[in-house]
Design an enzyme around this catalytic site. Sequence first.
Site, PDB file in Angstrom:
ATOM      1  N   ASP A 132       0.960  -1.244   0.067  1.00 20.34           N
ATOM      2  CA  ASP A 132      -0.026   0.119  -0.015  1.00 20.34           C
ATOM      3  C   ASP A 132       0.924   1.326  -0.273  1.00 20.34           C
ATOM      4  O   ASP A 132       1.829   1.323   0.669  1.00 20.34           O
ATOM      5  CB  ASP A 132      -0.986  -0.130   1.150  1.00 20.34           C
ATOM      6  CG  ASP A 132      -2.217   0.839   0.915  1.00 20.34           C
ATOM      7  OD1 ASP A 132      -2.391   1.322  -0.105  1.00 20.34           O
ATOM      8  OD2 ASP A 132      -2.934   1.072   2.167  1.00 20.34           O
ATOM      9  N   HIS A 173       3.728   2.502  -8.887  1.00 21.81           N
ATOM     10  CA  HIS A 173       3.565   1.072  -9.046  1.00 21.81           C
ATOM     11  C   HIS A 173       4.747   0.373  -9.665  1.00 21.81           C
ATOM     12  O   HIS A 173       5.337  -0.604  -9.376  1.00 21.81           O
ATOM     13  CB  HIS A 173       2.293   0.602  -9.906  1.00 21.81           C
ATOM     14  CG  HIS A 173       0.918   1.307  -9.304  1.00 21.81           C
ATOM     15  ND1 HIS A 173       0.673   0.829  -8.171  1.00 21.81           N
ATOM     16  CD2 HIS A 173      -0.129   1.839  -9.917  1.00 21.81           C
ATOM     17  CE1 HIS A 173      -0.555   1.460  -7.744  1.00 21.81           C
ATOM     18  NE2 HIS A 173      -1.088   1.791  -8.864  1.00 21.81           N
ATOM     19  N   GLU A 217     -11.681  -5.749  -5.277  1.00 18.69           N
ATOM     20  CA  GLU A 217     -12.438  -4.563  -5.312  1.00 18.69           C
ATOM     21  C   GLU A 217     -11.531  -3.450  -6.179  1.00 18.69           C
ATOM     22  O   GLU A 217     -12.257  -2.504  -6.169  1.00 18.69           O
ATOM     23  CB  GLU A 217     -12.443  -4.017  -3.846  1.00 18.69           C
ATOM     24  CG  GLU A 217     -13.732  -5.099  -3.199  1.00 18.69           C
ATOM     25  CD  GLU A 217     -13.184  -6.448  -2.576  1.00 18.69           C
ATOM     26  OE1 GLU A 217     -11.840  -6.333  -2.303  1.00 18.69           O
ATOM     27  OE2 GLU A 217     -13.887  -7.383  -2.418  1.00 18.69           O
ATOM     28  N   LEU A 245      11.306 -21.547  -1.277  1.00 19.51           N
ATOM     29  CA  LEU A 245      10.402 -20.234  -1.188  1.00 19.51           C
ATOM     30  C   LEU A 245       9.183 -20.443  -1.761  1.00 19.51           C
ATOM     31  O   LEU A 245       9.316 -20.875  -2.975  1.00 19.51           O
ATOM     32  CB  LEU A 245      11.202 -19.035  -1.306  1.00 19.51           C
ATOM     33  CG  LEU A 245      10.240 -17.800  -1.073  1.00 19.51           C
ATOM     34  CD1 LEU A 245      10.004 -17.426   0.449  1.00 19.51           C
ATOM     35  CD2 LEU A 245      10.932 -16.499  -1.532  1.00 19.51           C
TER      36      LEU A 245
HETATM   37  C1  IPE Z   1      -0.867  -0.357  -3.402  1.00 22.55           C
HETATM   38  O1  IPE Z   1      -0.744   1.105  -3.528  1.00 22.55           O
HETATM   39  C2  IPE Z   1      -0.831  -0.892  -5.072  1.00 22.55           C
HETATM   40  C3  IPE Z   1      -2.179  -1.578  -5.238  1.00 22.55           C
HETATM   41  C4  IPE Z   1      -3.389  -1.671  -4.512  1.00 22.55           C
HETATM   42  C5  IPE Z   1      -2.143  -1.953  -6.728  1.00 22.55           C
HETATM   43  P1  IPE Z   1      -1.969   2.173  -3.940  1.00 22.55           P
HETATM   44  O2  IPE Z   1      -2.261   2.336  -5.330  1.00 22.55           O
HETATM   45  O3  IPE Z   1      -3.215   1.671  -3.030  1.00 22.55           O
HETATM   46  O4  IPE Z   1      -1.560   3.428  -3.177  1.00 22.55           O
HETATM   47  P2  IPE Z   1      -2.488   4.675  -2.596  1.00 22.55           P
HETATM   48  O5  IPE Z   1      -2.975   3.863  -1.430  1.00 22.55           O
HETATM   49  O6  IPE Z   1      -3.421   5.158  -3.491  1.00 22.55           O
HETATM   50  O7  IPE Z   1      -1.439   5.538  -1.926  1.00 22.55           O
HETATM   51 MG    MG Z   2      -4.081   2.099  -1.358  1.00 17.74          MG
END
Ligand code: IPE
Ligand code: MG
Length: 242
Positions: A16, A33, A63, A127
């Site tokens: 996250d 990402h 979701e 692993l």
């Molecule tokens: C996590 O980062 C990656 C995925 C859920 C694919 P986020 O995309 O949720 O990043 P924030 O929460 O908007 O900062």
């Molecule tokens: Mg997020």
Amino acid sequence: MLDQNNIPRHVAIIIDGNGRWAKEKGLPRIAGHRVGINRVREIIKAAGNLGIKVISFFVFSAENWVRPKKEVDMLMRFLNHFLSREIKKLDKNNIKFRWIGRAKPIPKELQAKIREAEEKTRGNTGLVLLLALNYGARQEIIEAVRKFTQQVLEGKANLEDLDVESFSNYLYTRGLPDPDLLIRTSGEMRLSNFLLWQLSYTELYFPKKYWPDFKRQDLEEAIRVYQKRQRRFGGIDSQEKR
Ligand code: IPE
Ligand code: MG
């Protein structure tokens, strides 16, 4: 120093903060990402070196499809790219790849990659890398109930045989140990429909860092924190026992 005799067997990670990391740098979310995928690579390697047996990553929830199409498409492309590039290396490092979630509506090409990675690494004994992609725990539990009920209806299972252990065998994670440690980065303290059944006795850890900043040392720190925790599983402190 880490206690080598108390390394968590299964570490589960909710990725996250990719978007916020990027935003704070004035970059598009997708840049977060991209860096995030590199961190996954780094943490897999560190997990293997630390002697962790199972490392799981929640990379995309059932979701998450409601996000802007552009972001979802890019994420799918990154994951596809990641698998294309890593399959060989995973195999070479004796890593066993497993995926949990529902196939639909993951793009066909990515579905094929996932299958390829699973098939190629099936016999590996090192692993276990568990990727939760289009995964939702409630959906998983419902599917398990359906599978079990179907068996009962077909006379292949008995209602009396259902208990905590046998039910676990109907879940996607069949055969894997429950997580000992769950890490969710970015300071959010939620499970967001991840492994609800399996996390019953897991130690939870919520570092503030965004995922793209989460490095090997942060994983080690998480394990240090874990090693200070007392797991009682509903019992009492063993030193108090008489
Ligand atoms: C996590 O980062 C990656 C995925 C859920 C694919 P986020 O995309 O949720 O990043 P924030 O929460 O908007 O900062
Ligand atoms: Mg997020």
